[in-house]
Design a protein around this motif. Structure first.
Motif, mmCIF file in Angstrom:
data_model
loop_
_atom_site.group_PDB
_atom_site.id
_atom_site.type_symbol
_atom_site.label_atom_id
_atom_site.label_comp_id
_atom_site.label_asym_id
_atom_site.label_seq_id
_atom_site.Cartn_x
_atom_site.Cartn_y
_atom_site.Cartn_z
ATOM 1 N N LEU A 57 0.938 -1.288 0.160
ATOM 2 C CA LEU A 57 -0.119 -0.104 0.133
ATOM 3 C C LEU A 57 0.863 1.348 -0.049
ATOM 4 N N ILE A 58 0.594 2.160 -0.894
ATOM 5 C CA ILE A 58 1.382 3.443 -0.952
ATOM 6 C C ILE A 58 0.514 4.386 -0.532
ATOM 7 N N LEU A 59 0.865 5.014 0.837
ATOM 8 C CA LEU A 59 0.006 6.160 1.322
ATOM 9 C C LEU A 59 0.652 7.459 1.488
ATOM 10 N N ASP A 60 0.034 8.378 1.677
ATOM 11 C CA ASP A 60 0.581 9.938 1.968
ATOM 12 C C ASP A 60 0.776 10.334 3.132
ATOM 13 N N ALA A 61 1.166 11.488 3.475
ATOM 14 C CA ALA A 61 1.268 12.219 4.948
ATOM 15 C C ALA A 61 0.125 11.939 5.506
ATOM 16 N N ASP A 62 -1.022 12.056 5.120
ATOM 17 C CA ASP A 62 -2.249 11.830 5.689
ATOM 18 C C ASP A 62 -2.777 10.362 5.979
ATOM 19 N N LYS A 63 -2.163 9.488 5.553
ATOM 20 C CA LYS A 63 -2.438 7.964 5.615
ATOM 21 C C LYS A 63 -3.623 7.712 4.631
ATOM 22 N N GLN A 64 -3.596 8.407 3.518
ATOM 23 C CA GLN A 64 -4.791 8.109 2.525
ATOM 24 C C GLN A 64 -3.761 7.359 1.603
ATOM 25 N N ALA A 65 -4.535 6.202 0.935
ATOM 26 C CA ALA A 65 -4.126 5.449 -0.013
ATOM 27 C C ALA A 65 -4.025 6.068 -1.550
ATOM 28 N N LEU A 66 -2.586 6.116 -2.052
ATOM 29 C CA LEU A 66 -2.422 6.761 -3.166
ATOM 30 C C LEU A 66 -2.548 5.527 -4.283
ATOM 31 N N ASP A 67 -2.162 4.344 -4.010
ATOM 32 C CA ASP A 67 -2.022 3.358 -4.924
ATOM 33 C C ASP A 67 -1.741 1.985 -4.290
ATOM 34 N N ILE A 68 -2.252 0.981 -4.721
ATOM 35 C CA ILE A 68 -1.881 -0.592 -4.339
ATOM 36 C C ILE A 68 -1.307 -1.404 -5.329
ATOM 37 N N VAL A 69 -0.244 -1.878 -4.807
ATOM 38 C CA VAL A 69 0.629 -2.876 -5.790
ATOM 39 C C VAL A 69 -0.001 -4.339 -5.278
ATOM 40 N N TRP A 70 -0.409 -5.309 -6.016
ATOM 41 C CA TRP A 70 -0.694 -6.620 -5.623
ATOM 42 C C TRP A 70 -1.135 -7.377 -6.762
ATOM 43 N N PHE A 71 -1.577 -8.902 -6.496
ATOM 44 C CA PHE A 71 -1.670 -9.700 -7.598
ATOM 45 C C PHE A 71 -2.431 -9.091 -8.762
ATOM 46 N N LYS A 72 -3.579 -8.427 -8.404
ATOM 47 C CA LYS A 72 -4.476 -7.774 -9.549
ATOM 48 C C LYS A 72 -3.830 -6.574 -10.304
ATOM 49 N N GLN A 73 -2.814 -5.814 -9.748
ATOM 50 C CA GLN A 73 -2.079 -4.670 -10.210
ATOM 51 C C GLN A 73 -0.616 -5.059 -9.861
ATOM 52 N N LEU A 74 0.218 -5.584 -10.672
ATOM 53 C CA LEU A 74 1.503 -5.949 -10.500
ATOM 54 C C LEU A 74 2.602 -4.742 -10.668
ATOM 55 N N LYS A 75 2.001 -3.708 -10.916
ATOM 56 C CA LYS A 75 2.918 -2.437 -11.016
ATOM 57 C C LYS A 75 2.190 -0.999 -10.677
#
Length: 197
Positions: A57-75
């Motif tokens: 999980l890629i989070l910003d300074a406010d702990k909001q998700a910017l992006d997710i890398v997982w088996f459904k999105q490998l990049k």
């Protein structure tokens, strides 16, 4: 020599590496529990495949998700994080799944990287052994730190560790916090809650 970390331990990756890091890899590994003998076969067979999924999980300074890398999105959308692909058995030596991070290429808004592992098929961590995560210097392939997860239970997810941007350095904090949920999207709120940096 790599550091073996315990729960809730934080280290500076730059100090551990002895140099500025531009790329790291988070390797996650596990094995299915081996059940032997006649009684073991009666109670569920000889172990079997375990399909765990490593995610970031890629989070910003406010702990909001910017992006997710997982088996459904490998990049990641910006291309700075790449996933090795889905391992559906846990068999074999070494890392079962690896997430490669180009630290220099991360967007400036990225403050935290949270690494999780989930059982998409619903198998619990009672059926898993030798689970670990390790951080590797992407430039020279040296292992910087390792966190072994010995905790068994009926949970289907674990928040393994997170990295925090601190100027040009990144700190690694181990977690080992059990969670429910069969994929990383079920853990977004939990991930934001456990970050203390």
């Amino acid at each position: 020599m790599a550091l073996t970390l315990s729960k809730n331990q934080t280290i500076s990756l730059e100090k551990t590496a002895g140099a500025t890091l531009t790329k790291v890899s988070m390797g996650l590994g596990w094995d299915p529990v081996k059940k032997g003998g006649f009684l073991g076969k009666l109670l569920g067979g000889g172990g079997g495949d375990i399909d765990l999924d490593a995610s970031c999980l890629i989070l910003d300074a406010d702990k909001q998700a910017l992006d997710i890398v997982w088996f459904k999105q490998l990049k990641s959308k910006d291309g700075s994080i790449n996933h090795s692909g889905d391992n559906r058995t846990g068999e074999g030596d070494g890392d079962d799944e690896t997430i490669h991070v180009n630290l220099a290429g991360l967007p400036s808004a990225a403050k935290y990287l949270v690494f999780t592992v989930n059982s998409f098929t619903g198998q619990t961590f009672d059926q898993v052994e030798n689970a670990y995560c390790r951080i590797v210097n992407g430039s020279n392939k040296n292992e910087l730190a390792r966190f072994n997860l010995a905790e068994k239970g009926r949970h289907t997810g674990v928040l393994m560790a997170y990295m925090t941007r601190s100027g040009s350095d990144w700190n690694l904090t181990t977690l080992g916090i059990v969670a429910s949920g069969r994929n990383v999207t079920d853990l977004v709120a939990d991930a934001a809650r456990v970050i203390t940096a």
